[in-house]
Design a protein around this motif. Sequence first.
Motif, PDB file in Angstrom:
ATOM      1  N   SER A 169      12.208  -8.120  -7.145  1.00 45.31           N
ATOM      2  CA  SER A 169      11.421  -7.446  -8.085  1.00 45.31           C
ATOM      3  C   SER A 169      10.068  -7.529  -8.112  1.00 45.31           C
ATOM      4  O   SER A 169       9.335  -6.953  -8.644  1.00 45.31           O
ATOM      5  CB  SER A 169      12.084  -7.900  -9.550  1.00 45.31           C
ATOM      6  OG  SER A 169      11.897  -9.359  -9.874  1.00 45.31           O
ATOM      7  N   THR A 170       9.619  -9.020  -7.690  1.00 44.47           N
ATOM      8  CA  THR A 170       8.087  -9.438  -7.715  1.00 44.47           C
ATOM      9  C   THR A 170       7.788 -10.044  -6.402  1.00 44.47           C
ATOM     10  O   THR A 170       8.321 -10.706  -5.860  1.00 44.47           O
ATOM     11  CB  THR A 170       8.042 -10.324  -8.983  1.00 44.47           C
ATOM     12  OG1 THR A 170       8.349  -9.758 -10.036  1.00 44.47           O
ATOM     13  CG2 THR A 170       6.446 -10.758  -8.892  1.00 44.47           C
ATOM     14  N   LEU A 171       6.715  -9.328  -5.885  1.00 44.64           N
ATOM     15  CA  LEU A 171       6.130  -9.804  -4.815  1.00 44.64           C
ATOM     16  C   LEU A 171       4.544 -10.174  -4.995  1.00 44.64           C
ATOM     17  O   LEU A 171       3.946  -9.161  -5.216  1.00 44.64           O
ATOM     18  CB  LEU A 171       6.166  -8.910  -3.446  1.00 44.64           C
ATOM     19  CG  LEU A 171       5.473  -9.302  -2.217  1.00 44.64           C
ATOM     20  CD1 LEU A 171       6.237 -10.766  -1.598  1.00 44.64           C
ATOM     21  CD2 LEU A 171       5.532  -8.208  -1.048  1.00 44.64           C
ATOM     22  N   GLU A 172       4.237 -11.351  -4.809  1.00 42.65           N
ATOM     23  CA  GLU A 172       2.723 -11.747  -5.277  1.00 42.65           C
ATOM     24  C   GLU A 172       2.084 -12.325  -3.930  1.00 42.65           C
ATOM     25  O   GLU A 172       2.504 -13.512  -3.494  1.00 42.65           O
ATOM     26  CB  GLU A 172       2.870 -12.668  -6.329  1.00 42.65           C
ATOM     27  CG  GLU A 172       1.282 -12.943  -6.787  1.00 42.65           C
ATOM     28  CD  GLU A 172       1.061 -13.798  -7.938  1.00 42.65           C
ATOM     29  OE1 GLU A 172       0.113 -14.546  -8.092  1.00 42.65           O
ATOM     30  OE2 GLU A 172       1.923 -13.525  -8.829  1.00 42.65           O
ATOM     31  N   VAL A 173       1.193 -11.596  -3.337  1.00 45.65           N
ATOM     32  CA  VAL A 173       0.664 -12.019  -1.829  1.00 45.65           C
ATOM     33  C   VAL A 173      -0.914 -12.045  -1.997  1.00 45.65           C
ATOM     34  O   VAL A 173      -1.720 -11.456  -0.962  1.00 45.65           O
ATOM     35  CB  VAL A 173       0.993 -11.219  -0.735  1.00 45.65           C
ATOM     36  CG1 VAL A 173       2.575 -11.931  -0.405  1.00 45.65           C
ATOM     37  CG2 VAL A 173       1.302  -9.511  -1.042  1.00 45.65           C
ATOM     38  N   GLY A 174      -1.617 -12.222  -2.863  1.00 47.12           N
ATOM     39  CA  GLY A 174      -2.971 -12.306  -3.092  1.00 47.12           C
ATOM     40  C   GLY A 174      -3.688 -13.273  -2.196  1.00 47.12           C
ATOM     41  O   GLY A 174      -3.113 -14.352  -1.586  1.00 47.12           O
ATOM     42  N   TYR A 175      -4.898 -12.984  -2.125  1.00 48.72           N
ATOM     43  CA  TYR A 175      -6.113 -13.741  -1.145  1.00 48.72           C
ATOM     44  C   TYR A 175      -5.111 -14.120   0.063  1.00 48.72           C
ATOM     45  O   TYR A 175      -5.263 -15.092   0.681  1.00 48.72           O
ATOM     46  CB  TYR A 175      -6.231 -15.016  -1.808  1.00 48.72           C
ATOM     47  CG  TYR A 175      -6.893 -14.979  -3.361  1.00 48.72           C
ATOM     48  CD1 TYR A 175      -8.384 -14.984  -3.158  1.00 48.72           C
ATOM     49  CD2 TYR A 175      -6.456 -14.868  -4.496  1.00 48.72           C
ATOM     50  CE1 TYR A 175      -9.144 -14.717  -4.269  1.00 48.72           C
ATOM     51  CE2 TYR A 175      -7.195 -14.469  -5.642  1.00 48.72           C
ATOM     52  CZ  TYR A 175      -8.440 -14.690  -5.472  1.00 48.72           C
ATOM     53  OH  TYR A 175      -9.197 -14.270  -6.577  1.00 48.72           O
ATOM     54  N   ASN A 176      -4.870 -12.691   0.941  1.00 46.12           N
ATOM     55  CA  ASN A 176      -4.513 -12.767   2.075  1.00 46.12           C
ATOM     56  C   ASN A 176      -5.107 -11.906   3.034  1.00 46.12           C
ATOM     57  O   ASN A 176      -6.344 -11.783   2.408  1.00 46.12           O
ATOM     58  CB  ASN A 176      -3.019 -12.569   2.222  1.00 46.12           C
ATOM     59  CG  ASN A 176      -2.207 -13.838   1.828  1.00 46.12           C
ATOM     60  OD1 ASN A 176      -1.911 -14.845   2.811  1.00 46.12           O
ATOM     61  ND2 ASN A 176      -1.351 -13.867   0.832  1.00 46.12           N
ATOM     62  N   LYS A 177      -4.936 -11.390   3.952  1.00 49.37           N
ATOM     63  CA  LYS A 177      -5.718 -10.594   5.100  1.00 49.37           C
ATOM     64  C   LYS A 177      -4.861  -9.215   5.285  1.00 49.37           C
ATOM     65  O   LYS A 177      -4.707  -8.544   6.396  1.00 49.37           O
ATOM     66  CB  LYS A 177      -6.138 -11.104   6.254  1.00 49.37           C
ATOM     67  CG  LYS A 177      -6.860 -12.670   5.964  1.00 49.37           C
ATOM     68  CD  LYS A 177      -7.384 -13.121   7.568  1.00 49.37           C
ATOM     69  CE  LYS A 177      -7.870 -14.183   6.998  1.00 49.37           C
ATOM     70  NZ  LYS A 177      -8.469 -14.968   8.357  1.00 49.37           N
TER      71      LYS A 177
END
Length: 367
Positions: A169-177
């Motif tokens: 339900s939630t995917l959080e992948v901030g500060y990647n490329k």
Amino acid sequence: MSLTGASMLKSRFDISKSRTEAEPEEIEEENTEAKEEEVKEEEVSVEDKIVYPERRLNRSEVSVRLSLLGKTAEGDGYTYLKAACTGMSLTNISAIKSFQHLQFVDVSDNCLDLENLQAVTELPFLVLIHADKNLLYSAALKRMKYMQVIIMNNNFLTSVEDVYQPELSTLEVGYNKIKKIEFAKKMPNIKCLDFRHNLVRDIESIDFPNLDSLYLAGNEITSLVGIERLVNLRILHVRKNPIKLLNGFNSELKKLQYINLRNCKVATLRQVKKLRVLPALETLILKGCPYMGGTGEENPVVAEEEEPAELRIEVLASLPRLKRLNKGVVTPEERAEAKELLKQWIEEGENDEEEMVEEKEDGSIID
């Protein structure tokens, strides 16, 4: 087994407590430039370091890091449901497999690659994995029956195409490329996507009819075309993107209540008026946009300045259903002024010709 409500839509929560519905205004990134610099420094240090000393997690270390007492998945007793093994320079977490009742695992700030992180997939009731600041170049965990929340900020991800969890339900992948938000397999239960501070250029490939919240601050998005497919979207957070034109919105977006366009490139009232089609829009953040006197860039000094009162009235006349504009709640006095301005516009006949000329001179494409 399910996580209900907006309490699970963001990672900024204490999972030992319930959380009220997220207020996006309160979770805007502060000191963004400092955070980006921190990420760059971490990237350099990680890439320069050739050998990572083996550091195996042992069972006794897990035992003293257990919390969140609750019922077992079978409901026949009580056990600890959460393990937080953070900041331990771990390269191997196989010992965690001994704690079969765990539902929430936090292994942030370690030295785990995807192969070693796969140990958590052998926890049969796992619901949430938090793995910020590790050595992850892929988020492709093996399929898990109950997995609902994956959080992998500050890693080395370049794609999410290989991510598949049937109940996610939630995917959080901030500060990647990550350059593109695209998945090889459909995940119909997705409610929240958080791709802050990546390299995303557009949202045309996002097709999640049940999506509730979309966080894309600090990317390279120039157009919001594609937003029309997200018919259940409630929160749109696209702060600090080079967005000039507000195309893509339509009346089918009946639940969209909150839009954050802070420090984007919106320069004219004509673009703001395109949001009239949104029947539920209550909160709009335009601070820092050229239209509000900003530059479209993060600037701590400008951030503290008050927006011109006459511009607030123009926006409220264009969007009379707003309850909050920038950080200020709409006052009865402002609403009365906006009503008078709207009446004046109607009498004079609304004319966006001047703004259209400005946009053409600026090189923008007019729809």
